[in-house]
Design an enzyme around this catalytic site. Structure first.
Site, short mmCIF file in Angstrom:
data_model
loop_
_atom_site.label_atom_id
_atom_site.label_comp_id
_atom_site.label_asym_id
_atom_site.label_seq_id
_atom_site.Cartn_x
_atom_site.Cartn_y
_atom_site.Cartn_z
CD GLU A 1 57.68 -13.18 1.37
OE1 GLU A 1 58.76 -13.42 0.81
OE2 GLU A 1 57.40 -13.58 2.52
CE LYS B 1 63.66 -11.47 1.64
NZ LYS B 1 63.13 -12.83 1.83
CB CYS C 1 59.99 -12.60 4.28
SG CYS C 1 60.07 -14.25 5.03
#
Length: 497
Positions: free
Chosen positions: A261, A317, A367
Site C-alpha cells: 500500500e 479502499k 491495510c
C-alpha cells in the site's frame, strides 16, 4: 480483591493475543473476570465490564501509543506528542465502552447458576454480541477479539468456514464459563482447567495433522517488501521514491509483482512515475500491482496495475481508517481533524475482484480492511480466487502490531478457503494457505522479496455465503434470557445494595 482478579483477567487475555505469549491462556483467562463479577450490583458490574476491556486494550494496543505521540506528530507536525497521549486514552475508552454494556446485562441476566449450560450459553452469547457491536459503524475495530488468540491453532481454525471468528469467540467464552461453573463445585479446580486445555490442544493438533497436504501452483507471484519509513516517504519526491524502487524491480522479469500500500503518496498517472513504470514493465515483461493515491473523482487509497499498456486503477479502499483517512461522526469528533494523514480520502466504489490474465482473479484489500470478514466474503462471492492484502504498517515501531495485523489474514484465509497473500512495507509479508497454515513469511523491517505459487480456488464456504449467523443466535439467546419472565429477579434487590 475482586479488582485484582479483574486486572489479572485483563492481563492474561492480553498475553494470549498474537505477538505476546501463549494463545492457550485464552481458555481460562476469563475465569478471573467472572470471579471479579461475583455478587456485584448493576453499577459495579457495569464499571467492571468497562475496566476489564480498558485495561486489556491498553496492553494489547500499546503499539498505538508511539504512533500518536511520536510518529504522526513528527511526520505531519499537526499536533504535539502530549496531545497524542490523551487521544490514546480516549481511544481506549471508546474501545471499552461496549463492555460496560456487557457488565450491565451480565448483572441483570445471570440468574441461571443452577443450570450451568444455560448460564454459559447466555454469557457466551452476551460477550460475543458485545464484541461484534464493537466492530460495526464508522469507528468499528475488530482487534482484540478473543478468536485472535487461536490464529496458530490450525485444527480449531477449521471451524471458521462454518462459524467465522465470532463463532470461535463464542466457543472460547462458553468453555471459560462452563469451567467457572464447574470450579465452583470442584475441590480440584486447577486440575480441571489443565485437563480441559490439554484436551483442546490435542484435538487441535489431531485435526491439523488430518488436513490435506499443501498443493503446488502453476503460476507465481513475487511479493516485494519495500521498507520505506513514513518520514522518508513524505519528504521525498515521487521520482526519488521511484528511483529507489527501480533497482529492485529491474532484478525481475516475466512475472507478476505485488507491492505494498501507498508506495507513492501521489497519483502516478499525474506525474512521470507512471510512464517510467510502464516502460519498465514493457522492458522486463512484468505486471506490477502497487499502492498509491488516485485523484480520479477525489483522492482515494488505491491499488494500480501497470503493464506495457499503461497504468490503471483496479481497486480503491472501501473501508477507510477512522480519523486518519476519514473523520467519523463529524458532528461529534470534528475536533480530532488534526489526526488526518495528508488529506481525507474518498471510499472506493465497492468490493470488486480483478482478473489478471494468465494468473488468477484477485480479491484485493488494502491495510485495515483485512481486519474485517466482510470484504473477503464479498470479494469471494464475486469470483475472487486468491486474496491479496496490500498494507503499509510502517508507522508501527513494535512487531506486535505487525503480527496482529498478519493474524487477520489467517482468519480471512480459512473463513473463505482462499490463499491469502499479504504484502507489507514493514512486514509481515507472507502467505497463508486455504487451511490457515502460514506457509512462509519475510523478516520484518528490511527490504526483501519472495516468490509465491498461486493457488486459485473456486466455490463458497458456508460462512462466505451466510456470514455471522452466530451473532443472530447470540441475539436470540440474550433476548430470551432478558425478556422472558424469571421465577425470582434476585438482581433487582442488589442494584443499589
Amino acid at each position: 480483591m475482586s479488582l485484582l482478579f479483574l486486572v489479572l483477567s485483563s492481563v492474561l487475555t492480553a498475553l494470549s493475543m498474537p505477538g505476546f505469549l501463549f494463545g492457550f491462556l485464552v481458555w481460562f483467562s476469563l475465569l478471573f473476570l467472572f470471579i471479579a463479577l461475583e455478587e456485584k450490583n448493576v453499577l459495579e458490574s457495569t464499571l467492571y465490564g468497562f475496566l476489564y476491556f480498558y485495561i486489556f486494550s491498553a496492553i494489547n494496543l500499546y503499539w498505538v501509543l508511539p504512533v500518536l505521540v511520536e510518529n504522526l506528530p513528527r511526520t505531519f507536525s499537526r499536533f504535539p506528542g502530549w496531545l497524542g497521549f490523551f487521544v490514546f486514552l480516549l481511544m481506549l475508552a471508546i474501545e471499552a465502552l461496549p463492555f460496560a454494556l456487557f457488565g450491565l446485562l451480565y448483572s441483570i441476566g445471570t440468574s441461571l447458576r443452577d443450570r450451568p449450560w444455560l448460564d454459559a450459553l447466555f454469557v457466551a452469547s452476551l460477550y460475543t454480541l458485545v464484541d461484534f457491536l464493537r466492530g460495526i459503524g464508522e469507528m468499528g475495530f475488530t482487534g482484540g477479539t478473543l478468536a485472535d488468540a487461536l490464529y496458530r491453532d490450525v485444527g480449531l481454525l477449521q471451524l471458521a468456514p462454518l462459524i467465522g471468528s465470532y463463532g470461535l469467540t463464542f466457543l472460547i467464552v462458553l468453555i471459560n464459563r462452563l469451567l467457572y461453573n464447574t470450579m465452583k463445585k470442584s475441590s480440584r479446580p486447577i486440575e480441571r482447567v489443565a485437563l480441559v486445555v490439554l484436551v483442546i490442544v490435542l484435538i487441535s493438533h489431531t485435526v491439523e495433522h488430518a488436513l490435506p497436504l499443501p498443493t503446488k501452483g502453476e503460476t507465481k507471484l513475487i511479493a516485494l517488501q519495500t521498507h520505506v519509513k513514513p518520514q522518508e516517504k513524505y519528504s521525498s519526491s515521487p521520482m526519488e521514491l521511484y528511483t529507489r524502487l527501480e533497482e529492485h524491480l529491474e532484478k525481475h522479469s516475466g512475472g507478476l509483482i505485488a507491492l505494498p500500500e501507498d508506495v507513492f503518496p501521489t497519483d502516478p498517472k499525474k506525474n512521470e512515475v507512471g510512464e517510467r513504470l510502464r516502460e519498465l514493465t514493457e522492458r522486463r515483461n512484468l505486471k506490477i500491482l502497487f499502492g498509491a493515491i488516485s485523484m480520479d473523482d477525489g483522492p482515494k487509497n488505491t491499488v494500480f496495475l501497470v503493464d506495457e499498456s499503461g497504468v490503471r486503477r483496479v481497486y480503491s479502499k472501501v473501508k477507510l481508517f477512522p480519523f486518519v483517512e476519514m473523520l467519523p461522526y463529524e458532528k461529534i469528533f470534528g475536533v480530532f481533524g488534526f489526526l488526518r494523514g495528508l488529506t481525507y480520502l474518498q471510499p472506493g466504489e465497492g468490493f470488486s475482484p480483478v482478473k489478471i490474465e494468465d494468473y488468477a482473479t484477485l480479491g484485493i484489500q488494502i491495510c485495515f480492511e483485512s481486519y474485517f470478514a466482510e470484504p473477503s466474503r464479498q470479494l469471494v462471492k464475486k469470483g475472487a480466487e486468491v486474496l491479496i492484502v496490500c498494507t503499509n504498517d510502517g508507522w508501527f515501531d513494535y512487531n506486535t502490531a505487525l503480527i496482529q495485523h498478519f493474524s487477520k489474514s489467517v482468519f480471512r484465509a480459512v473463513e473463505t478457503r482462499r490463499q491469502v497473500i499479504q504484502v507489507s512495507n514493514a512486514g509481515v509479508t507472507g502467505v497463508v494457505d486455504p487451511y490457515g497454515r502460514i506457509v512462509k513469511t519475510l523478516p520484518t523491517r528490511k527490504y526483501d522479496s519472495m516468490e509465491i505459487e498461486l493457488l486459485p480456488r473456486e466455490g463458497e464456504t458456508f460462512y462466505t455465503r451466510y456470514g455471522d449467523l452466530i451473532v443472530w443466535f447470540c441475539v436470540a439467546i440474550v433476548l430470551l434470557k432478558l425478556l422472558l419472565p424469571r421465577e425470582k429477579n434476585i438482581h433487582v434487590r442488589r442494584i443499589w445494595r
